[in-house]
Design an enzyme around this catalytic site. Structure first.
Site, PDB file in Angstrom:
ATOM      1  N   ASP A 137       0.869   3.226   0.060  1.00  0.00           N
ATOM      2  CA  ASP A 137       2.028   2.521  -0.466  1.00  0.00           C
ATOM      3  C   ASP A 137       2.737   1.868   0.727  1.00  0.00           C
ATOM      4  OD1 ASP A 137       4.281   1.889  -2.218  1.00  0.00           O
ATOM      5  OD2 ASP A 137       5.315   3.536  -1.196  1.00  0.00           O
ATOM      6  N   ASP A 170       6.583   0.308   0.640  1.00  0.00           N
ATOM      7  CA  ASP A 170       8.024   0.530   0.719  1.00  0.00           C
ATOM      8  C   ASP A 170       8.353   2.024   0.796  1.00  0.00           C
ATOM      9  OD1 ASP A 170       9.572  -2.276  -0.161  1.00  0.00           O
ATOM     10  OD2 ASP A 170       7.510  -2.099  -0.859  1.00  0.00           O
ATOM     11  N   LYS A 200      -2.649   0.442  -8.731  1.00  0.00           N
ATOM     12  CA  LYS A 200      -2.867   1.042  -7.411  1.00  0.00           C
ATOM     13  C   LYS A 200      -4.108   1.934  -7.444  1.00  0.00           C
ATOM     14  CE  LYS A 200       1.836   1.123  -5.543  1.00  0.00           C
ATOM     15  NZ  LYS A 200       2.794   1.921  -4.772  1.00  0.00           N
TER      16      LYS A 200
END
Length: 240
Positions: A34, A36, A173
């Site tokens: 990931d 952020d 994802k």
């Protein structure tokens, strides 16, 4: 795992679940990250919102989504984007220039994984404006993220449709990580997945090693490794 959303006890700096370290780094071929609040220290959408004077409103939705209190990530993202309509493209440049910082150990971990022969995947519910920079800096091999629609130098509050879709949510994802693994001839058990929010749980659940980095309680509770203190490179303490 340690911790729940109501606990006030201090978190252990490094929590392990379901295995005894060290693990053989040679057992893994791919690591998916990931962006952020994982590779970088900010939530980019919240910082963009600050330019519109709506940070508190947008950040509240972001926090609820990352904690898993809002279960429809796509809806939460569309709600936040609508609040950003009319924000200038210069605001994006300002966030990239003045606010975006890599989390401690991010560069060191990526260098070590690449040196060991792993392929790196950046899968983000954030935006290509920022993932392009992060991916280039960290040597990512594959990238998937959302493309902001910009017309006449301002955000429209919408996203650009890409060949895979328009919103990279938790399922996307997961799908991207597994597709990249298949492309390089790796199995899901040869994947490492690193994240901090509920949107990362699908890919973390599909990976051979799941890592929560300074994560929300729901994510810490489900991850095999929870790094609650220190940098991302603490993961290297478990890999030999």
């Amino acid at each position: 795992m340690t911790s729940s959303s109501t606990s006030t006890a201090p978190l252990s700096p490094l929590v392990l679940r379901g295995f005894t370290p060290p693990l053989a780094l040679s057992d893994f071929k791919l690591a998916a990250f990931d962006m952020d609040s994982t590779l970088i220290s900010i939530e980019c959408i919240d910082e963009i919102a600050a330019a519109a004077g709506r940070k508190a409103e947008v950040a509240a939705i972001t926090e609820a989504a990352m904690r898993g209190e809002i279960t429809d990530f796509k809806d939460s993202l569309r709600r936040r984007l609508a609040l950003l309509k009319g924000v200038s493209e210069e605001a994006l440049a300002q966030v990239l220039r003045d606010r975006l910082r890599f989390n401690p150990g991010a560069r060191e971990l990526c260098v070590a994984l690449k040196a060991a022969g792993l392929k790196l995947v950046l899968v983000s519910g954030g935006f290509t404006y920022f993932t392009r920079f992060v991916a280039a800096e960290l040597g990512m091999d594959f990238v998937r993220s959302n493309e902001l629609e910009i017309v006449d130098g301002a955000l429209t509050g919408a996203l650009v449709m890409q060949d895979w879709g328009d919103i990279c949510d938790g399922e996307e994802k997961r799908r991207m990580m597994l597709a990249c693994a298949e492309r390089i001839g790796a199995t899901p058990t040869q994947c490492i997945a690193v994240g901090d929010g509920a949107n990362d749980l699908p890919m973390m659940g599909a990976a051979g090693l799941s890592v929560a980095y300074h994560a929300k309680p729901k994510v810490r509770e489900q991850a095999m490794v929870a790094i609650n203190d220190g940098g991302l490179d603490r993961l290297l303490d478990l890999l030999r």
